[in-house]
Design a protein around this motif. Structure first.
Motif, PDB file in Angstrom:
ATOM      1  N   UNK A   1       1.272  -1.089   0.208  1.00 10.82           N
ATOM      2  CA  UNK A   1       0.058  -0.152   0.094  1.00 10.82           C
ATOM      3  C   UNK A   1       0.914   1.296  -0.184  1.00 10.82           C
ATOM      4  N   UNK A   2       0.472   2.691  -0.955  1.00 13.58           N
ATOM      5  CA  UNK A   2       1.030   3.406  -0.834  1.00 13.58           C
ATOM      6  C   UNK A   2       0.328   4.903  -0.528  1.00 13.58           C
ATOM      7  N   UNK A   3       0.774   5.802  -0.546  1.00 10.90           N
ATOM      8  CA  UNK A   3       0.192   6.667  -0.755  1.00 10.90           C
ATOM      9  C   UNK A   3       0.264   7.143  -2.162  1.00 10.90           C
ATOM     10  N   UNK A   4      -0.565   8.441  -2.859  1.00  5.90           N
ATOM     11  CA  UNK A   4      -0.802   8.333  -4.576  1.00  5.90           C
ATOM     12  C   UNK A   4       0.027   9.307  -4.777  1.00  5.90           C
ATOM     13  N   UNK A   5      -0.206   9.018  -6.002  1.00  7.78           N
ATOM     14  CA  UNK A   5       1.057  10.366  -7.350  1.00  7.78           C
ATOM     15  C   UNK A   5       1.989   9.754  -7.480  1.00  7.78           C
ATOM     16  N   UNK A  12       3.278   3.440   2.491  1.00 12.90           N
ATOM     17  CA  UNK A  12       2.564   3.007   3.581  1.00 12.90           C
ATOM     18  C   UNK A  12       2.747   1.378   4.394  1.00 12.90           C
ATOM     19  N   UNK A  13       2.186   0.998   3.777  1.00  7.73           N
ATOM     20  CA  UNK A  13       2.726  -1.100   4.688  1.00  7.73           C
ATOM     21  C   UNK A  13       3.478  -2.190   3.098  1.00  7.73           C
ATOM     22  N   UNK A  14       3.503  -2.835   3.777  1.00  8.40           N
ATOM     23  CA  UNK A  14       4.052  -3.723   2.941  1.00  8.40           C
ATOM     24  C   UNK A  14       4.432  -5.400   3.270  1.00  8.40           C
ATOM     25  N   UNK A  18       5.689  -9.428  -0.974  1.00  9.99           N
ATOM     26  CA  UNK A  18       5.823  -8.357  -1.166  1.00  9.99           C
ATOM     27  C   UNK A  18       7.117  -8.214  -1.513  1.00  9.99           C
ATOM     28  N   UNK A  19       7.684  -7.882   0.216  1.00 13.25           N
ATOM     29  CA  UNK A  19       9.465  -7.621   0.526  1.00 13.25           C
ATOM     30  C   UNK A  19      10.516  -8.569  -0.264  1.00 13.25           C
ATOM     31  N   UNK A  20       9.870 -10.289   0.272  1.00 15.72           N
ATOM     32  CA  UNK A  20      10.445 -10.974  -0.485  1.00 15.72           C
ATOM     33  C   UNK A  20      11.062 -10.488  -2.126  1.00 15.72           C
ATOM     34  N   UNK A  30      10.280   1.807   4.667  1.00 16.50           N
ATOM     35  CA  UNK A  30       8.077   2.352   5.325  1.00 16.50           C
ATOM     36  C   UNK A  30       9.163   4.087   4.418  1.00 16.50           C
ATOM     37  N   UNK A  31       7.670   4.462   4.153  1.00 17.21           N
ATOM     38  CA  UNK A  31       7.551   6.170   3.926  1.00 17.21           C
ATOM     39  C   UNK A  31       8.848   6.822   2.986  1.00 17.21           C
ATOM     40  N   UNK A  32       9.538   5.670   2.409  1.00 26.41           N
ATOM     41  CA  UNK A  32       9.688   6.072   1.291  1.00 26.41           C
ATOM     42  C   UNK A  32       9.247   5.988   0.035  1.00 26.41           C
TER      43      UNK A  32
END
Length: 248
Positions: A1-5, A12-14, A18-20, A30-32
């Motif tokens: 999940x991410x913010x938009x744009x 926001x979350x993963x 996804x991380x693997x 995180x927040x990047x």
């Protein structure tokens, strides 16, 4: 999940899957920013997907390419939906890796334990307290960097006309040939995704041990220094070689 744009979206979350897939730990994301610090690749195709979210609020099973931590391009299917979280618009994405055409990797044979390197005390302690997923991701990244550096050292030894070292390094890198990534995905890169965590660690320590052996007998300072940078930050040679390595 991410913010938009298109350029300012941030993680926001993963989940672990996804991380693997992107070879990252959450602290790195995180927040990047998705593009500058994450796996998203800016492209007209991504712009189209974002347009679909803006106009329709969702899209389904779109083919895309994302980037792993090691720079390898990965083809995936993405489905996404625009959602609201505590008054903030976010994009919820679901990733499915595209079927791989690469053959299954060969089994990693367990070699003579006396020839394997060992993790340094500091690295070993850090690995022991890591989550299994984070440990696996870190080891795979070390393995990829070691393999790529080894291939570079082999080319340097050829240019330096260090025949004996070149033959040894080429023999080692030849065993890594089945793990070569497609040139489109990452030139001169490797793909170890098919290995289970135990096999990835076994191969890493085998390679490091063989590199330490080459360092001992390598007379070319440039090649020796390059090989040291590949292994001395996280491994130590077996005690039988330690004194000779220090004096080399």
């Amino acid at each position: 999940m991410s913010t938009i744009g298109p350029s300012e979206a941030c993680y926001v979350a993963a989940n672990d899957g996804y991380l693997k897939m992107v070879e990252r730990i959450w602290a790195e994301l995180e927040n990047r920013n998705l593009v500058t610090s994450g796996s998203a690749i800016s492209s007209p195709q991504r712009d189209r997907r974002l347009w679909l979210l803006e106009t329709r609020g969702f899209y389904d099973t779109e083919t895309a390419e994302i980037r792993t931590a090691m720079g390898r391009a990965l083809t995936v299917k993405i489905s996404s939906q625009r959602v609201w979280c505590s008054g903030t618009a976010c994009d919820l994405e679901f990733f499915t890796p595209a079927p791989s055409l690469q053959a299954d990797p060969p089994p990693v044979a367990v070699r003579d334990a006396t020839q394997k390197a060992a993790f340094s005390a500091r690295v070993r302690k850090n690995l022991e307290v890591m989550r299994p997923l984070e440990r696996d991701i870190l080891i795979r990244r070390m393995l990829s960097l070691t393999a790529e550096g080894l291939a570079l050292a082999a080319r340097l030894s050829e240019a330096a006309e260090a025949a004996e070292v070149m033959t040894t390094l080429e023999t080692i890198t030849q065993r890594l040939h089945p793990f070569r990534a497609a040139a489109r995905k990452r030139p001169n890169g490797f793909d170890f995704d098919g290995l289970n965590p135990e096999a990835a660690q076994e191969l890493l320590l085998q390679l490091a041990g063989e590199i330490w052996l080459v360092i001992v007998f390598c007379d070319d300072r440039q090649i020796s220094d390059l090989l040291r940078t590949l292994v001395e930050g996280y491994t130590v040679p077996k005690p039988v070689l330690l004194n000779r390595v220090i004096q080399a």
